[in-house]
Write a protein that holds these residues in place. Sequence first.
Motif, PDB file in Angstrom:
ATOM      1  N   SER A   2       7.568 -27.278  11.226  1.00  0.00           N
ATOM      2  CA  SER A   2       7.736 -28.732  11.370  1.00  0.00           C
ATOM      3  C   SER A   2       9.100 -29.062  11.968  1.00  0.00           C
ATOM      4  O   SER A   2       9.234 -30.012  12.745  1.00  0.00           O
ATOM      5  N   ARG A   3      10.149 -28.300  11.624  1.00  0.00           N
ATOM      6  CA  ARG A   3      11.458 -28.549  12.233  1.00  0.00           C
ATOM      7  C   ARG A   3      11.432 -28.210  13.715  1.00  0.00           C
ATOM      8  O   ARG A   3      12.095 -28.869  14.526  1.00  0.00           O
ATOM      9  N   ARG A   4      10.670 -27.182  14.093  1.00  0.00           N
ATOM     10  CA  ARG A   4      10.544 -26.823  15.508  1.00  0.00           C
ATOM     11  C   ARG A   4       9.973 -27.980  16.320  1.00  0.00           C
ATOM     12  O   ARG A   4      10.240 -28.097  17.513  1.00  0.00           O
ATOM     13  N   ARG A   5       9.186 -28.818  15.677  1.00  0.00           N
ATOM     14  CA  ARG A   5       8.509 -29.909  16.399  1.00  0.00           C
ATOM     15  C   ARG A   5       9.214 -31.252  16.243  1.00  0.00           C
ATOM     16  O   ARG A   5       8.707 -32.269  16.707  1.00  0.00           O
ATOM     17  N   LEU A  32      15.333 -13.861   6.690  1.00  0.00           N
ATOM     18  CA  LEU A  32      16.279 -14.516   7.594  1.00  0.00           C
ATOM     19  C   LEU A  32      15.575 -15.637   8.347  1.00  0.00           C
ATOM     20  O   LEU A  32      14.690 -15.395   9.169  1.00  0.00           O
ATOM     21  N   LEU A  33      15.955 -16.877   8.013  1.00  0.00           N
ATOM     22  CA  LEU A  33      15.525 -18.017   8.821  1.00  0.00           C
ATOM     23  C   LEU A  33      16.629 -18.252   9.849  1.00  0.00           C
ATOM     24  O   LEU A  33      17.773 -18.539   9.485  1.00  0.00           O
ATOM     25  N   TRP A  34      16.284 -18.096  11.098  1.00  0.00           N
ATOM     26  CA  TRP A  34      17.264 -18.160  12.191  1.00  0.00           C
ATOM     27  C   TRP A  34      16.606 -18.883  13.343  1.00  0.00           C
ATOM     28  O   TRP A  34      15.514 -18.503  13.777  1.00  0.00           O
ATOM     29  N   GLU A  35      17.247 -19.925  13.833  1.00  0.00           N
ATOM     30  CA  GLU A  35      16.658 -20.690  14.932  1.00  0.00           C
ATOM     31  C   GLU A  35      17.737 -21.141  15.897  1.00  0.00           C
ATOM     32  O   GLU A  35      18.626 -21.901  15.546  1.00  0.00           O
ATOM     33  N   ASP A  36      17.625 -20.641  17.111  1.00  0.00           N
ATOM     34  CA  ASP A  36      18.505 -21.065  18.196  1.00  0.00           C
ATOM     35  C   ASP A  36      17.622 -21.611  19.308  1.00  0.00           C
ATOM     36  O   ASP A  36      17.047 -20.849  20.089  1.00  0.00           O
ATOM     37  N   CYS A  45      17.510 -20.422  23.178  1.00  0.00           N
ATOM     38  CA  CYS A  45      16.952 -19.181  23.721  1.00  0.00           C
ATOM     39  C   CYS A  45      15.531 -18.954  23.250  1.00  0.00           C
ATOM     40  O   CYS A  45      15.038 -17.818  23.266  1.00  0.00           O
ATOM     41  N   LEU A  46      14.842 -20.026  22.849  1.00  0.00           N
ATOM     42  CA  LEU A  46      13.445 -19.934  22.452  1.00  0.00           C
ATOM     43  C   LEU A  46      12.635 -20.956  23.227  1.00  0.00           C
ATOM     44  O   LEU A  46      13.128 -22.045  23.537  1.00  0.00           O
ATOM     45  N   PRO A  47      11.385 -20.641  23.556  1.00  0.00           N
ATOM     46  CA  PRO A  47      10.554 -21.640  24.248  1.00  0.00           C
ATOM     47  C   PRO A  47      10.230 -22.796  23.337  1.00  0.00           C
ATOM     48  O   PRO A  47      10.327 -22.691  22.105  1.00  0.00           O
ATOM     49  N   ASP A  48       9.856 -23.913  23.943  1.00  0.00           N
ATOM     50  CA  ASP A  48       9.470 -25.081  23.155  1.00  0.00           C
ATOM     51  C   ASP A  48       8.225 -24.779  22.344  1.00  0.00           C
ATOM     52  O   ASP A  48       7.447 -23.883  22.682  1.00  0.00           O
ATOM     53  N   PRO A  49       7.986 -25.538  21.267  1.00  0.00           N
ATOM     54  CA  PRO A  49       6.776 -25.312  20.464  1.00  0.00           C
ATOM     55  C   PRO A  49       5.519 -25.468  21.299  1.00  0.00           C
ATOM     56  O   PRO A  49       5.491 -26.182  22.305  1.00  0.00           O
TER      57      PRO A  49
END
Length: 619
Positions: free
Chosen positions: A462-465, A598-602, A605-609
Motif C-alpha cells: 500500500s505504501r508503494r502505491r 529487512l523492509l527496505w525501499e528506495d 532504483c525500483l520500477p513503479d508499482p
Amino acid sequence: MSSASWHTRIACGNEVGGGFLVSARHVVTCAHVVAQDDPARGVRPTVTFANRPDLAAFHATVVVGDAWGGGVTDPGDLAVLELAEPAPVAPAEFAPLEAAYGAQPPKLLVQGFPDGYDDEGTLAEYRATADLPIAGEWVQLEALSGHGQPLAPGFSGSAVALAHTGQVVGMASAVAGDPRVRNGRMLPATAMARYWPRLGDLIPTPGYGREDKERLRTLIARAEAARVECRPEQLYNDALERHGTCPPERRFSSLWDAAWYLLTEAKDTGAPARYAARLADFVDDDTATRHALQSWPQGRPSPPRGPSPSPRTTPAPPHRPAPAPTATATAAPAPDPGPHPHPHPHPHPHPACKAARQWESVLVEIDHSGADRGQFLVTVSLGRGRDRQLVGARTLPRAKVRAYALERIGEAYRLLAPGADDLIAFALPKQWLNTPVHEWQRSKDDPTPLGSFSPVVVMDLSRRRDAMLQHALHRSWQVLEEQADLVLHRIECGSGRAAKPLTYELRRRAGLLGFAAPPKAARAKEQFKAGLNAAVPVILWPHTGCKGGHEEDEPCPGSTFLDRLAHYLTARAPGELPHEIWQLRQNPDQEWAQHLTLLWEDPRCLPDPAVGYQHSPIS
C-alpha cells in the motif's frame, strides 16, 4: 509491372479470377474465386501465369480458405492454393505498411481477367481512398480517372501493387455493384496475414524481421497446442500497458491475430515483445516454449542500462566513521556480533550518485484479488532501475502463491544481465509482511533459503502505491545520505509508545527503525504503521523475537537483538543494506541475523508499482 511474372490467372469451375505467387508453391487469391473447389467431382483450381505464356498450367489444391462465410460482405475472403510443383517464377514482394496511403496516395495497378481479356488480362489504375479500414477488414479503392478499365468480375484475387515499384499492398476483393460507380475494395496485406499467418513473414513490419515473425508464429502455435488458458484481448491489453494504440472494435480471432495487430498497428514497437513475454506466463507445461517466448525476438535478454557492478566482485571502499549514539535509546555496550562477513562495508554514496547500486530487481507483488478474498494476484517483474519487464502475473489461491512466485523468480533470472547486482524485492500486503519470504526454500532441488542466495527485501504494497509517501521516501533517502551519523530508532519489547507522536518523531529525524519483536501485537502494528507513514526507508525486526513473560531484571532477547543490530549498523550505508544483510545471512556465526526481516525501499532504483494489474484479476 510488366516484369511482374508472379501475376496469375485462376480458373475454378465457371469462376475466373486473379491471384499472385508468394512462395515457390503458394498462390494467394480470394476464397470466392475457388468456392466451387470440389476434388471429389473433379473440380479443382487451375493456375496459369499471365505474364509467362511459356509456362504450362499448374494444378493446385486449396489449403487455406475456411475463414470466409460465403457472403459478399463476410470477412476472411482469402484462399491459399498450393501448386502441385514449384513454379520457376520469383514470388511477389510486399510493400511497407503505409506505402499505399498519404496526402497524395500513389498510383496502384491491378491486373485482372474480365470478359474480353480472359487469357492475357488487363490493367486497372486505382488509388486507396484512405487507410481507414471498412469494418476492420477492407480498404476502399477509387479509380484514378473517369475512364479506363473499371474493377469488374475477373479482378477478384488479383494483387494490388504500387505502379512505381511493383510491390504488393493488398488484394482486390470486391467490385462496385453498379458499373457506373468506379470503385472497389481491397483486402490490405495486414488483413490478409490474419487469415494465413505465414504471410506475415513476408510483410515488412517496424522493428521486426522475417525470422523474428516466423519464430513468433511458431511459438504461438506451440502455445496454442499446449492449450494455454488466456484470451488474446487480455494479452493485448497487458502488452500495451500505458502506451498508445486503442484495441480494434472487432474481437481477435486467435492469439496470432492479436500479435499481428500489435506488429502492424502498435506505435510502441516494444509491445509485441511484451505480448510474447505475457503469453509465456501461461505456458505452464512446455518449459522450452515458455523460455523462448520470454526471450523473443533476440533469443536473449536485452542488456541493462548503465553500469552494473557485481556484488560478488565489487571492490570495497574503507569504513565509514562510526556514528554517535542514537537519539532514541542509550543502550549498554552491545555485545560484539562477531567478525563481519564483508570486512569493508561501502560508505554512504555521495548524494549526486542517487543510489549506491544499479540494481536489477526481481519484483514480486502480491495483492488480494478483486474477485475473491481467498485469491491473490501475484505479479513478477524484472526491473532495471525504473524500467519494468513483466515476467508473469496470475491470480491464485494462497496455497499456490509460493510455488508460482519462486518459479517466476527463476524465470526472471534468465533475463538478468550477467554479473548484475540482483535484488529480490517482495511488495506485500501488511498482513503478509512478517511472512519469512527470505527463508523460502529456493527450489525443489535446493533446500537453502532464498535469502542466502540473493539479497531479499520486503516492502509494504500500500505504501508503494501512495504517491505522497513515495515522494516523502525520496526526501528521506536524500536526508539519510547527507547524514554523517546513522540513527536507529528502537521499539523495545512491550513499548507503549503511541503511534501519532512516534510518526512525528520519525519524520523529524530521519533514520532506521528497529523492532525487538515481530510487529504482530495491536500496539506494535500501530507503531509499525507509524514507521511506514513517516516514510522510514528501512525497518528491521526479527521473525522470531521476544515472547515476553520475563522478569524486568532478566535480559530481553529483543533488546539483545536491537543491541546487535545497532552495533552492526554503525558502519553500514542504508543503500547497501540489502547486499550487507545478504552476506550476513551466509555467515554461520551470525545466527542472530538468520531470521532478520529487512523492509527496505528506495523508489529511485525500483520500477513503479504494477498499477495496471491492481483491480483486474488475471486467470
